[in-house]
Write a protein that holds these residues in place. Structure first.
Motif, PDB file in Angstrom:
ATOM      1  N   TYR A  35       0.854  -1.178   0.000  1.00  0.00           N
ATOM      2  CA  TYR A  35       0.000   0.000   0.000  1.00  0.00           C
ATOM      3  C   TYR A  35       0.900   1.241   0.000  1.00  0.00           C
ATOM      4  CZ  TYR A  35      -3.761  -3.159   1.476  1.00  0.00           C
ATOM      5  OH  TYR A  35      -4.678  -4.176   1.537  1.00  0.00           O
ATOM      6  N   SER A  36       0.604   2.199  -0.863  1.00  0.00           N
ATOM      7  CA  SER A  36       1.404   3.417  -0.955  1.00  0.00           C
ATOM      8  C   SER A  36       0.527   4.626  -0.653  1.00  0.00           C
ATOM      9  CB  SER A  36       2.012   3.550  -2.347  1.00  0.00           C
ATOM     10  OG  SER A  36       2.634   4.810  -2.501  1.00  0.00           O
ATOM     11  N   ALA A  37       0.931   5.416   0.362  1.00  0.00           N
ATOM     12  CA  ALA A  37       0.182   6.617   0.727  1.00  0.00           C
ATOM     13  C   ALA A  37       1.010   7.854   0.430  1.00  0.00           C
ATOM     14  CB  ALA A  37      -0.180   6.580   2.211  1.00  0.00           C
ATOM     15  N   ALA A  38       0.413   8.813  -0.258  1.00  0.00           N
ATOM     16  CA  ALA A  38       1.069  10.076  -0.597  1.00  0.00           C
ATOM     17  C   ALA A  38      -0.012  11.080  -0.967  1.00  0.00           C
ATOM     18  CB  ALA A  38       2.038   9.890  -1.761  1.00  0.00           C
ATOM     19  N   ASN A  39       0.367  12.334  -1.112  1.00  0.00           N
ATOM     20  CA  ASN A  39      -0.564  13.339  -1.619  1.00  0.00           C
ATOM     21  C   ASN A  39      -0.678  13.147  -3.128  1.00  0.00           C
ATOM     22  OD1 ASN A  39      -1.787  15.708  -2.660  1.00  0.00           O
ATOM     23  ND2 ASN A  39      -1.208  16.826  -0.818  1.00  0.00           N
ATOM     24  N   ARG A  40      -1.800  12.618  -3.576  1.00  0.00           N
ATOM     25  CA  ARG A  40      -2.012  12.316  -4.993  1.00  0.00           C
ATOM     26  C   ARG A  40      -3.021  13.280  -5.623  1.00  0.00           C
ATOM     27  NH1 ARG A  40      -0.204   7.249  -3.159  1.00  0.00           N
ATOM     28  NH2 ARG A  40       1.459   6.614  -4.587  1.00  0.00           N
ATOM     29  N   ALA A  41      -3.016  14.525  -5.161  1.00  0.00           N
ATOM     30  CA  ALA A  41      -3.967  15.513  -5.675  1.00  0.00           C
ATOM     31  C   ALA A  41      -3.772  15.788  -7.160  1.00  0.00           C
ATOM     32  CB  ALA A  41      -3.849  16.808  -4.876  1.00  0.00           C
ATOM     33  N   LYS A  42      -2.554  15.537  -7.669  1.00  0.00           N
ATOM     34  CA  LYS A  42      -2.279  15.795  -9.088  1.00  0.00           C
ATOM     35  C   LYS A  42      -2.820  14.694 -10.005  1.00  0.00           C
ATOM     36  CE  LYS A  42       2.014  18.335  -8.139  1.00  0.00           C
ATOM     37  NZ  LYS A  42       3.495  18.354  -8.333  1.00  0.00           N
ATOM     38  N   SER A  43      -3.218  13.567  -9.426  1.00  0.00           N
ATOM     39  CA  SER A  43      -3.646  12.417 -10.220  1.00  0.00           C
ATOM     40  C   SER A  43      -5.162  12.331 -10.301  1.00  0.00           C
ATOM     41  CB  SER A  43      -3.112  11.120  -9.606  1.00  0.00           C
ATOM     42  OG  SER A  43      -1.720  11.157  -9.453  1.00  0.00           O
ATOM     43  N   THR A  44      -5.656  11.853 -11.432  1.00  0.00           N
ATOM     44  CA  THR A  44      -7.074  11.546 -11.558  1.00  0.00           C
ATOM     45  C   THR A  44      -7.314  10.141 -11.022  1.00  0.00           C
ATOM     46  OG1 THR A  44      -6.847  10.572 -13.768  1.00  0.00           O
ATOM     47  CG2 THR A  44      -7.173  12.969 -13.639  1.00  0.00           C
ATOM     48  N   SER A  45      -8.562   9.829 -10.735  1.00  0.00           N
ATOM     49  CA  SER A  45      -8.888   8.484 -10.245  1.00  0.00           C
ATOM     50  C   SER A  45      -8.546   7.430 -11.292  1.00  0.00           C
ATOM     51  CB  SER A  45     -10.368   8.404  -9.874  1.00  0.00           C
ATOM     52  OG  SER A  45     -11.191   8.762 -10.980  1.00  0.00           O
ATOM     53  N   GLU A  46      -8.675   7.782 -12.562  1.00  0.00           N
ATOM     54  CA  GLU A  46      -8.342   6.846 -13.638  1.00  0.00           C
ATOM     55  C   GLU A  46      -6.839   6.587 -13.695  1.00  0.00           C
ATOM     56  OE1 GLU A  46      -8.871   4.259 -16.862  1.00  0.00           O
ATOM     57  OE2 GLU A  46     -10.236   5.057 -15.354  1.00  0.00           O
ATOM     58  N   GLU A  47      -6.043   7.636 -13.539  1.00  0.00           N
ATOM     59  CA  GLU A  47      -4.580   7.471 -13.535  1.00  0.00           C
ATOM     60  C   GLU A  47      -4.125   6.615 -12.361  1.00  0.00           C
ATOM     61  OE1 GLU A  47      -3.264  11.682 -15.713  1.00  0.00           O
ATOM     62  OE2 GLU A  47      -3.628  11.605 -13.546  1.00  0.00           O
ATOM     63  N   ILE A  48      -4.745   6.822 -11.209  1.00  0.00           N
ATOM     64  CA  ILE A  48      -4.412   6.010 -10.035  1.00  0.00           C
ATOM     65  C   ILE A  48      -4.763   4.551 -10.288  1.00  0.00           C
ATOM     66  CG2 ILE A  48      -5.042   5.554  -7.631  1.00  0.00           C
ATOM     67  CD1 ILE A  48      -5.310   8.588  -7.265  1.00  0.00           C
ATOM     68  N   ARG A  49      -5.952   4.314 -10.845  1.00  0.00           N
ATOM     69  CA  ARG A  49      -6.378   2.941 -11.116  1.00  0.00           C
ATOM     70  C   ARG A  49      -5.450   2.248 -12.108  1.00  0.00           C
ATOM     71  NH1 ARG A  49      -8.773   0.116 -14.780  1.00  0.00           N
ATOM     72  NH2 ARG A  49      -9.056   1.922 -16.142  1.00  0.00           N
TER      73      ARG A  49
END
Length: 381
Positions: A35-49
């Motif tokens: 599991y990786s936790a970070a500030n991912r505000a720059k990413s869309t939910s699709e990019e994360i998926r």
């Protein structure tokens, strides 16, 4: 199956495998869920998926801020606690100062009994401002008591931690050479790329080309290279700077005032730095502070001699007078002498290239992955 939570600071649009890849592969080798936790505000939910599917991991967002004094980190702390509880986290591997603070505090709050903190360069170091020692040293010394494994990535931090940091009972201080570099990514047909990129930049084949990569800020100290070029007054020496930052206009004015307008090239943010290394003759980095510079490692893997500041981390990578030169950050004369020596000596360039290509093998991805796998295996016991 043990669950590992890997905590970093601010993520880009896509997950940086260069940073966390060695940890991901080490965890997979031991059948750990990552599991990786970070500030991912720059990413869309699709990019994360898409990245989750690509790398076989779970990517989670927390509202973490880079400044340890930001109120935003209170929310990030609560989110971490929720992540730990919901996913039954067994091991925390936290990175960077803020990630290290929040990760260890959340681990203590939630009763996580296996906590790793990887230091990418203590903010207190030889020559650091007094305020850094007053703020960061007491915090790190305190949080060490909630740490089972402290990973350092340069010899200065390792020696300091061994002497000054007292970990949780049974804790261990380790040295790991960075996050790993895949040297195969820097293997190109150099002659072809050299010609293509130089033509693109308008730089002649007989020019001696310096390159640096990184943010244009006061810490990177690029101005000393411009001063060294002015001192050398060699029209065949050119310098390309890859990066953006608040010092760009200051550096441009310095170059113009020194009569270097045609020899200094500000390229801004680039996605082709690997290719630009192949078009260059020497890498320069006169920073005041580094942990263990990935840019230097990439330059070494590209076969470039390196002229860098004589500071923590840099001296681990660059062997003085073998793979390049190390100079005190403010010593313009030393930087000028080093650059001038290389510019006039093709044989020396070739010798230093060979040395760096061999030395960088110590920092290979496979080496770091093996070190982390051993640490994970030990802590799981």
């Amino acid at each position: 199956m043990p669950n590992l939570l890997y905590i970093t600071n601010i993520a880009g649009k896509r997950m940086s495998y260069n940073f966390s890849g060695s940890a991901i592969e080490a965890a997979k080798a031991l059948d750990m869920e990552f599991y990786s936790a970070a500030n991912r505000a720059k990413s869309t939910s699709e990019e994360i998926r898409e990245d989750e599917e690509k790398y076989g991991v779970h990517l989670l967002h927390i509202d973490l801020a880079r400044s340890p004094f930001s109120k935003q980190n209170r929310m990030a702390y609560k989110q971490l606690c929720q992540i730990i509880r919901e996913n039954k986290i067994d091991v925390i591997h936290c990175n960077t100062p803020v990630g290290g603070i929040l990760g260890r505090l959340a681990g203590k709050k939630c009763g996580v009994k296996r906590v790793i903190y990887q230091v990418h360069g203590f903010h207190f170091y030889k020559g650091a401002p007094k305020k850094n020692w007053m703020i960061y040293y007491p915090v790190e010394k305190w949080l060490a008591h909630y740490t089972d494994t402290l990973i350092t990535i340069n010899t200065e931090d390792y020696a300091f931690a061994k002497k000054k940091m007292k970990l949780r009972k049974g804790g261990k201080i380790c040295f790991v050479p960075g996050v790993g570099i895949d040297t195969a990514q820097f293997s190109f047909n150099r002659d072809v790329l050299r010609n293509e990129k130089r033509a693109e930049l308008g730089i002649k084949d007989d020019a001696f080309l310096l390159i640096s990569a990184g943010e244009l800020n006061t810490n990177k100290n690029n101005s000393v290279i411009l001063s060294a070029m002015q001192r050398l007054s060699n029209p065949k020496i050119h310098y390309v700077l890859c990066g953006v930052g608040d010092q760009k206009e200051v550096l441009q004015k310095q170059a113009d005032d020194a009569g270097l307008h045609d020899n200094v090239h500000f390229l801004g943010y680039r996605t082709d730095v690997k290719e630009l290394y192949q078009a260059s003759d020497c890498f320069v980095m006169p920073s005041f502070r580094e942990g263990l510079s990935r840019s230097i490692m990439e330059a070494m893997a590209s076969g470039l001699p390196c002229v860098v500041s004589k500071i923590r981390g840099n001296v681990d990578l660059v062997d003085h007078e073998k793979g390049g030169y190390t100079c005190l950050p403010t010593d313009t004369e030393a930087f000028a002498d080093a650059i001038g020596s290389l510019a006039d000596n093709k044989i020396l360039q070739t010798e230093m290239k060979a040395h760096n290509l061999e030395k960088i093998k110590e920092y290979e991805f496979s080496v770091v992955k093996g070190e982390l796998e051993a640490i994970y295996r030990e802590i799981l016991k």
